[in-house]
Design a protein around this motif. Sequence first.
Motif, PDB file in Angstrom:
ATOM      1  N   GLY A  84      -6.667  19.338 -11.849  1.00 27.18           N
ATOM      2  CA  GLY A  84      -7.665  19.093 -10.827  1.00 27.18           C
ATOM      3  C   GLY A  84      -7.322  17.947  -9.893  1.00 27.18           C
ATOM      4  N   GLU A  85      -6.078  17.497  -9.904  1.00 27.72           N
ATOM      5  CA  GLU A  85      -5.680  16.398  -9.044  1.00 27.72           C
ATOM      6  C   GLU A  85      -5.258  16.931  -7.680  1.00 27.72           C
ATOM      7  N   SER A  86      -5.333  16.069  -6.702  1.00 30.43           N
ATOM      8  CA  SER A  86      -5.058  16.524  -5.340  1.00 30.43           C
ATOM      9  C   SER A  86      -4.211  15.499  -4.594  1.00 30.43           C
ATOM     10  N   GLU A  87      -3.122  15.074  -5.199  1.00 27.16           N
ATOM     11  CA  GLU A  87      -2.276  14.080  -4.547  1.00 27.16           C
ATOM     12  C   GLU A  87      -0.856  14.590  -4.378  1.00 27.16           C
ATOM     13  N   ILE A  88      -0.228  14.093  -3.308  1.00 28.29           N
ATOM     14  CA  ILE A  88       1.183  14.319  -3.023  1.00 28.29           C
ATOM     15  C   ILE A  88       1.790  12.943  -2.804  1.00 28.29           C
ATOM     16  N   ALA A  89       2.938  12.686  -3.401  1.00 30.17           N
ATOM     17  CA  ALA A  89       3.665  11.431  -3.147  1.00 30.17           C
ATOM     18  C   ALA A  89       4.935  11.772  -2.381  1.00 30.17           C
ATOM     19  N   VAL A  90       5.221  10.965  -1.372  1.00 29.88           N
ATOM     20  CA  VAL A  90       6.390  11.180  -0.528  1.00 29.88           C
ATOM     21  C   VAL A  90       7.226   9.902  -0.533  1.00 29.88           C
ATOM     22  N   ARG A  91       8.518  10.068  -0.835  1.00 32.59           N
ATOM     23  CA  ARG A  91       9.450   8.935  -0.787  1.00 32.59           C
ATOM     24  C   ARG A  91      10.347   9.139   0.418  1.00 32.59           C
ATOM     25  N   GLY A  92      10.446   8.085   1.253  1.00 30.44           N
ATOM     26  CA  GLY A  92      11.265   8.209   2.453  1.00 30.44           C
ATOM     27  C   GLY A  92      11.665   6.864   3.012  1.00 30.44           C
ATOM     28  N   ARG A  93      12.173   6.917   4.242  1.00 28.36           N
ATOM     29  CA  ARG A  93      12.639   5.706   4.923  1.00 28.36           C
ATOM     30  C   ARG A  93      12.097   5.690   6.336  1.00 28.36           C
ATOM     31  N   LEU A  94      11.781   4.503   6.821  1.00 24.99           N
ATOM     32  CA  LEU A  94      11.416   4.313   8.214  1.00 24.99           C
ATOM     33  C   LEU A  94      12.649   3.785   8.923  1.00 24.99           C
ATOM     34  N   LEU A  95      13.073   4.505   9.975  1.00 30.30           N
ATOM     35  CA  LEU A  95      14.241   4.102  10.754  1.00 30.30           C
ATOM     36  C   LEU A  95      13.796   3.660  12.140  1.00 30.30           C
ATOM     37  N   GLY A  97      18.202   4.268  14.618  1.00 31.85           N
ATOM     38  CA  GLY A  97      18.538   4.904  13.351  1.00 31.85           C
ATOM     39  C   GLY A  97      18.834   3.926  12.229  1.00 31.85           C
ATOM     40  N   GLU A  98      18.545   2.651  12.446  1.00 31.93           N
ATOM     41  CA  GLU A  98      18.773   1.634  11.418  1.00 31.93           C
ATOM     42  C   GLU A  98      17.559   1.547  10.491  1.00 31.93           C
ATOM     43  N   PRO A  99      17.783   1.365   9.192  1.00 33.94           N
ATOM     44  CA  PRO A  99      16.665   1.274   8.241  1.00 33.94           C
ATOM     45  C   PRO A  99      15.777   0.058   8.507  1.00 33.94           C
ATOM     46  N   VAL A 100      14.474   0.283   8.471  1.00 33.79           N
ATOM     47  CA  VAL A 100      13.484  -0.786   8.570  1.00 33.79           C
ATOM     48  C   VAL A 100      12.910  -1.059   7.189  1.00 33.79           C
ATOM     49  N   VAL A 101      12.505   0.003   6.508  1.00 31.68           N
ATOM     50  CA  VAL A 101      11.866  -0.131   5.204  1.00 31.68           C
ATOM     51  C   VAL A 101      11.941   1.210   4.474  1.00 31.68           C
ATOM     52  N   SER A 102      11.961   1.153   3.154  1.00 24.87           N
ATOM     53  CA  SER A 102      11.777   2.345   2.327  1.00 24.87           C
ATOM     54  C   SER A 102      10.300   2.398   1.942  1.00 24.87           C
ATOM     55  N   PHE A 103       9.778   3.612   1.774  1.00 27.15           N
ATOM     56  CA  PHE A 103       8.356   3.713   1.459  1.00 27.15           C
ATOM     57  C   PHE A 103       8.077   4.832   0.472  1.00 27.15           C
ATOM     58  N   VAL A 118      -6.181  15.422   4.900  1.00 29.79           N
ATOM     59  CA  VAL A 118      -5.765  14.205   4.214  1.00 29.79           C
ATOM     60  C   VAL A 118      -6.937  13.218   4.242  1.00 29.79           C
ATOM     61  N   ARG A 119      -7.388  12.818   3.065  1.00 27.26           N
ATOM     62  CA  ARG A 119      -8.493  11.865   2.924  1.00 27.26           C
ATOM     63  C   ARG A 119      -8.007  10.428   3.019  1.00 27.26           C
ATOM     64  N   SER A 120      -6.841  10.156   2.391  1.00 24.38           N
ATOM     65  CA  SER A 120      -6.298   8.794   2.417  1.00 24.38           C
ATOM     66  C   SER A 120      -4.812   8.832   2.160  1.00 24.38           C
ATOM     67  N   ILE A 121      -4.165   7.749   2.598  1.00 23.56           N
ATOM     68  CA  ILE A 121      -2.756   7.519   2.278  1.00 23.56           C
ATOM     69  C   ILE A 121      -2.648   6.067   1.830  1.00 23.56           C
ATOM     70  N   HIS A 122      -2.036   5.881   0.666  1.00 29.69           N
ATOM     71  CA  HIS A 122      -1.680   4.548   0.178  1.00 29.69           C
ATOM     72  C   HIS A 122      -0.180   4.391   0.392  1.00 29.69           C
ATOM     73  N   THR A 123       0.223   3.393   1.152  1.00 22.15           N
ATOM     74  CA  THR A 123       1.632   3.156   1.459  1.00 22.15           C
ATOM     75  C   THR A 123       2.149   1.979   0.655  1.00 22.15           C
ATOM     76  N   TYR A 124       3.296   2.201   0.014  1.00 23.34           N
ATOM     77  CA  TYR A 124       4.004   1.158  -0.729  1.00 23.34           C
ATOM     78  C   TYR A 124       5.381   1.028  -0.110  1.00 23.34           C
ATOM     79  N   THR A 125       5.809  -0.201   0.188  1.00 22.36           N
ATOM     80  CA  THR A 125       7.085  -0.386   0.886  1.00 22.36           C
ATOM     81  C   THR A 125       8.010  -1.321   0.136  1.00 22.36           C
ATOM     82  N   GLN A 126       9.302  -1.165   0.465  1.00 15.96           N
ATOM     83  CA  GLN A 126      10.334  -2.053  -0.041  1.00 15.96           C
ATOM     84  C   GLN A 126      11.352  -2.255   1.084  1.00 15.96           C
ATOM     85  N   ALA A 127      11.590  -3.510   1.406  1.00 12.62           N
ATOM     86  CA  ALA A 127      12.534  -3.805   2.496  1.00 12.62           C
ATOM     87  C   ALA A 127      13.961  -3.519   2.073  1.00 12.62           C
TER      88      ALA A 127
END
Length: 114
Positions: free
Chosen positions: A73-84, A88-94, A105-114
């Motif tokens: 009964g869960e309704s979540e999708i997690a996406v791993r990617g990069r912001l360029l 085209g240079e990496p800014v952050v991974s998320f 989409v009700r909400s998005i929680h963003t987690y980042t790593q430089a």
Amino acid sequence: MDREATAREYYRTLDEDDYETLADLLAPHFVHYRPDRTIEGRDRFVAFMREERPMKATSHPLDAVYATAPERGESEIAVRGRLLDPDGEPVVSFVDVFAFDGENVRSIHTYTQA
């Protein structure tokens, strides 16, 4: 559109400045929880992306999309990617965790790593 396709479409709309379609993907009460701020409301979020985001002309290559177990009964999708940046240079991974109300989409929680 299934939820994985909706998540992928979200990044396409950001990368291509397709704000009308972006608004269609989001629930009216959408909330984006980011490390630097929380943005509440679909219209406010779309306005932020269109007019206020710190860096435009970015891209979001996706490395993986993970779905929770629908039989629980869960309704979540997690996406791993990069912001360029525009060059085209990496800014952050998320990792973004999408929660849904039906098709939207009700909400998005963003987690980042430089």
